[in-house]
Design an enzyme around this catalytic site. Sequence first.
Site, PDB file in Angstrom:
ATOM      1  CG  ASP A   1      -2.022   0.995   1.139  1.00 32.72           C
ATOM      2  OD1 ASP A   1      -2.316   1.463   0.024  1.00 32.72           O
ATOM      3  OD2 ASP A   1      -2.608   1.327   2.190  1.00 32.72           O
ATOM      4  N   GLY A   2       0.364   2.313  -0.619  1.00 33.47           N
ATOM      5  CA  GLY A   2       1.004   3.619  -0.549  1.00 33.47           C
ATOM      6  C   GLY A   2       1.616   4.103  -1.849  1.00 33.47           C
TER       7      GLY A   2
ATOM      8  CG  ASN B   1      -7.061  -2.239  -6.480  1.00 29.02           C
ATOM      9  OD1 ASN B   1      -6.079  -2.973  -6.464  1.00 29.02           O
ATOM     10  ND2 ASN B   1      -7.309  -1.394  -5.472  1.00 29.02           N
TER      11      ASN B   1
ATOM     12  CB  SER C   1      -7.756  -3.959   2.490  1.00 31.21           C
ATOM     13  OG  SER C   1      -7.656  -2.745   3.200  1.00 31.21           O
TER      14      SER C   1
ATOM     15  NE  ARG D   1      -8.541   0.102   4.960  1.00 29.35           N
ATOM     16  CZ  ARG D   1      -8.156   1.376   5.080  1.00 29.35           C
ATOM     17  NH1 ARG D   1      -7.990   1.899   6.287  1.00 29.35           N
ATOM     18  NH2 ARG D   1      -7.921   2.116   4.015  1.00 29.35           N
TER      19      ARG D   1
ATOM     20  NE  ARG E   1      -3.134  -1.449   4.262  1.00 31.78           N
ATOM     21  CZ  ARG E   1      -4.371  -1.474   3.819  1.00 31.78           C
ATOM     22  NH1 ARG E   1      -5.207  -2.394   4.251  1.00 31.78           N
ATOM     23  NH2 ARG E   1      -4.791  -0.582   2.933  1.00 31.78           N
TER      24      ARG E   1
END
Length: 230
Positions: free
Chosen positions: A18-19, A66, A186, A184, A178
């Site tokens: 993520d990110g 997504n 997800s 979370r 994560r």
Amino acid sequence: MRSKSDTVMPRHIGIIMDGNGRWATKRLLPRSAGHRAGVKNITPVVTAALEAGVQCVSLYAFSAENKDRPKDEVDQLIDIIRKHIKPMTRGLIERGARVTFSGDTTYFPPDVQQQLADIVGENTDKTAQTVNILLNYSGRSELARAARLAAKSGEVTEAAIEANLYTAELPELDMIIRTGGEKRLSNFLLYQAAYSELFFTDTLWPDFDKSELKELIAEFGHRTRRFGRV
């Protein structure tokens, strides 16, 4: 799945990468630049995990959710998969890894589906370390699919559901990382995560490196895993 036992080195690490978008935004770049940077970061991090002795790494590359992003971004994500999936996985296969895919890959255009099939066909050694890439993946959908398949073959039991998961041939999921600061799951490997050790880092995925990976693996080795026992 394999039996649950205490271990210092995780057999199977799941990574929620993520990110990427925020990494690009911080640099005044389009979000697609962040996704490309994220793809480039996969090989060094995964290679470090495999060299450390991890048997399997599962990467959350494209979730079913997504698809709900703006069409331009979704198209860019698919195009990144189209352009980068073969070169990236070929490098991992040449290092001795086996590449598998989890998720409903029929969503992707035919040329991308063919690439995925070609990659799977290149590596058949089930004893090799595995890189499992989640594409159009949903943990809830996987559970529903496994239950349907179990019902067709007989009684819906825990063992039957496990046998029909995408990850049926992979080791128990010991550890989930994560990146990006969110805390979370997800919809990531929900069934498999039942007794996984969870690690959250503020580092954005393109900046996550093998040094931080090794630190988290070391922390994993110091945790006491009871699996509900005393």
